[in-house]
Design a protein around this motif. Structure first.
Motif, PDB file in Angstrom:
ATOM      1  N   UNK B 145     -10.993   7.046  48.727  1.00 22.71           N
ATOM      2  CA  UNK B 145     -11.283   7.600  47.678  1.00 22.71           C
ATOM      3  C   UNK B 145     -12.187   8.531  48.260  1.00 22.71           C
ATOM      4  N   UNK B 146     -12.968  10.136  46.915  1.00 23.77           N
ATOM      5  CA  UNK B 146     -13.856  10.847  48.082  1.00 23.77           C
ATOM      6  C   UNK B 146     -14.774  10.678  47.306  1.00 23.77           C
ATOM      7  N   UNK B 147     -14.958   9.352  46.480  1.00 20.81           N
ATOM      8  CA  UNK B 147     -15.761   9.170  45.347  1.00 20.81           C
ATOM      9  C   UNK B 147     -16.938   8.079  46.539  1.00 20.81           C
ATOM     10  N   UNK B 318     -17.605  15.617  42.465  1.00 18.38           N
ATOM     11  CA  UNK B 318     -16.482  14.783  42.136  1.00 18.38           C
ATOM     12  C   UNK B 318     -16.321  14.757  40.233  1.00 18.38           C
ATOM     13  N   UNK B 319     -14.444  15.153  40.524  1.00 17.32           N
ATOM     14  CA  UNK B 319     -14.574  14.699  39.222  1.00 17.32           C
ATOM     15  C   UNK B 319     -14.926  13.778  37.284  1.00 17.32           C
ATOM     16  N   UNK B 321     -12.867  11.434  36.555  1.00 18.12           N
ATOM     17  CA  UNK B 321     -12.969  10.374  36.430  1.00 18.12           C
ATOM     18  C   UNK B 321     -13.233   8.873  37.936  1.00 18.12           C
ATOM     19  N   UNK B 322     -13.938   9.873  39.013  1.00 19.59           N
ATOM     20  CA  UNK B 322     -14.305  10.010  39.894  1.00 19.59           C
ATOM     21  C   UNK B 322     -15.971   9.677  39.551  1.00 19.59           C
ATOM     22  N   UNK B 325     -15.907   6.269  37.979  1.00 21.41           N
ATOM     23  CA  UNK B 325     -15.219   4.857  39.041  1.00 21.41           C
ATOM     24  C   UNK B 325     -16.744   4.355  39.668  1.00 21.41           C
TER      25      UNK B 325
END
Lengths: 163, 400
Positions: B145-147, B318-319, B321-322, B325
């Motif tokens: 994931x990006x986050x 980061x968006x 939801x991220x 998270x």
């Protein structure tokens, strides 16, 4: 062709490479320190989150890379066909060819005909850019690129070692 | 019965019991740390079945456990990763320190525990458990994931900050007046800096001492060097844990990979012993009175971690939801909080600190991984979508 690749270090874990596609998707390969690797595709509605990460063994990763590489190469070859005066041809090594079990370099294809052997198709798989030391086998499908006359004389040489 | 016989029976029974607990934790998909703490509570002072002969073994074992926890942590990171993480996420690290250390310090002062205990409790609430979080991220398949880099950089900065915080705390705990305290602290921090510099600059040279191919020699050598440096560090009040951490950072490349492979089973044994020992030292009867403060502290610091992660992820682009998270993943506290509390408790600065931290870690280490799963739940996703939609609608200029 420029492809956007992002590299991100993951401290303590490894390195992640993302390929950003033209269609706006993100494909990610995570190379773990331990040598294992995971392939994942990012979700559309949550672009930071990946879906179904798949862990690939060395062999599986290599097979996947070859598959992609071969499909790209064949695509490029067929595109070449449209270029003026250059043709691609697949020449089968017959069982009675003088080059069976001999090295590719022995054909001296490029010096004698100007045509290049760019790949071998063998048992359903691709040997990309074979070197002069690659041994030819009966049934190999030689992919060559060259002018019409060059390819014709290459076909003759492979068939009977002529000239 | 001869004393060694009792010793073997007690250690054997306890290790076997911990093995079974670990298996249960594995089945349930949770960290075994809370179960080890509970086992320690059950067998310690005022517990169900006080141990007699093996207390000393557990004391030494827990010391080794801390050293192994830290050397492995150092082995995980290369010097380059530390530097890039600091450069990229210094601000997030600072925010993390402020938001999460303050509630701990405030509670200690509210309880009238004095400034030293406040510094200790600040450390307890500040550091997340990199071990638990890395495992949660792996289990949930979020490593790609990006986050995730945001989460990891915060963890790296916390871990590195420990190299300065722990000697500072040990100097404070030793006490001995303002002038003397300042002097020990100066020595401690400069020693940490010197070792860190040597590790960054000469790491490769240190690694050539060992060969990755000879397993036995490598295991003994790395273990020996770690304990030696840890001991020397302790001698100059830098704290053994920091010495071990810096040894881990200094060792790099294939030597580090093989060493961490060899040390992992040892670490697992002695880290478990460390958690049990911490529980052993705590009287379960003291947990009742601190239950409410611990619960309040857990709720507040889970919220501040969430905020830290949310803001750090937003800064990294980061968006929505991220961001959730990131924040929720950072919630669990664990091994480091217990290490810090252990340091403070062994110096006897505040007897109630141990039960409070035990309860706090029990709460956060159990709820943390559960909270981390929250963003995956359909209800959470739906709520988030509604929130984002209403915000988008709010951004549209009103029609005339």
């Amino acid at each position: 062709m420029a492809v956007r690749i992002e590299q991100v270090d993951l401290p303590g874990i490894g390195v992640r490479h993302d390929v950003l596609t033209e269609t706006g998707r993100r494909v990610s390969v995570l190379t773990h320190r331990s040598g294992e690797r995971t392939l994942a595709v990012f979700e559309v509605d949550d672009p930071d989150s990946c879906r179904d990460p798949v862990t690939l063994t060395d062999d599986e990763a290599e097979a996947l890379a070859e598959l992609l590489g071969a499909s790209v190469m064949l695509g490029q070859l067929s595109a070449l066909r449209e270029a003026a005066g250059v043709y691609t041809e697949q020449i089968v090594i017959a069982a009675d060819s003088p080059f069976v079990d001999r090295r590719l370099g022995d054909t001296r294809a490029r010096t004698r005909t100007g045509a290049s052997i760019v790949a071998l198709l063998r048992d359903g798989s691709v040997v990309p850019s074979p070197g002069p030391e690659t041994r030819l086998q009966a049934g190999d499908n030689v992919v060559a690129v060259g002018t019409r006359t060059g390819l014709d004389s290459l076909t003759r040489i492979i068939a009977d070692g002529a000239n | 019965m001869a004393e060694t016989t009792t010793l073997l029976i007690e250690i054997g029974a306890l290790l076997l019991g911990m093995g079974l607990l670990g298996r249960i934790a594995g089945r349930a998909g949770v960290s075994p740390i809370p179960l080890y703490l509970l086992a320690g509570l059950a067998f310690g002072q005022g517990g169900l079945l006080p141990l007699s002969a093996s207390e000393e073994f557990f004391e030494v074992g827990s010391e080794v456990g801390v050293i192994l926890l830290l050397v492995m942590l150092g082995l995980e990171y290369s010097a380059g990763e530390l530097l890039t993480s600091i450069r990229r996420s210094a601000l997030a690290g600072l925010l993390d320190a402020l938001l999460n250390a303050l509630p701990g310090a405030a509670l200690a002062l509210l309880l009238g525990w004095g400034p030293v205990a406040a510094v200790a409790l600040a450390g307890v609430t500040w550091v997340s458990s990199s071990g638990v979080i890395a495992k949660v991220l792996r289990d949930l398949g979020r490593l790609n994931n990006r986050e995730t880099p945001v989460v990891l950089s915060i963890l790296v900065i916390e871990d590195l900050a420990m190299a300065f915080y722990l000697p500072l705390l040990s100097a404070l705990v030793v006490g001995a007046g303002l002038a003397e305290g300042a002097r020990t602290m100066a020595i401690a921090v400069s020693a940490a800096l010197v070792i860190l510099f040597a590790a960054l600059k000469y790491g490769r040279v240190i690694s050539t001492l060992f060969s990755p191919r000879q397993r036995e020699a490598l295991l003994l050598g790395v273990l020996g060097l770690t304990m030696l440096v840890a001991g020397v560090a302790e001698q100059v009040n830098v704290s053994a844990a920091v010495g071990a951490f810096l040894v881990g950072i200094a060792i790099s490349g294939p030597v580090a990979e093989h060493a961490s492979e060899l040390l992992t089973p040892l670490r697992d044994v002695f880290a478990a012993v460390f958690f049990v020992f911490f529980g052993l030292q705590t009287d379960p009867a003291e947990i009742g009175p601190v239950l409410l403060p611990a619960l309040a502290l857990a709720i507040i610091t889970i919220a501040t971690k969430l905020l830290t992660g949310y803001l750090a992820a937003r800064r990294a682009g980061i968006g929505e939801p991220g961001r959730w998270r990131t924040g929720l993943a950072l919630a669990p506290r664990g091994e480091f909080s217990v290490v810090i509390a252990g340091l403070a408790v062994s110096a006897g600065i505040e007897p109630t600190l141990a039960p409070l931290v035990t309860t706090y870690v029990l709460i956060t280490v159990v709820t943390g991984p559960l909270l981390a799963r929250l963003p995956e739940s359909p209800r959470f996703r739906a709520a988030l979508r509604r929130r984002m939609l209403s915000r988008d609608r709010g951004a549209v200029p009103p029609r005339r």
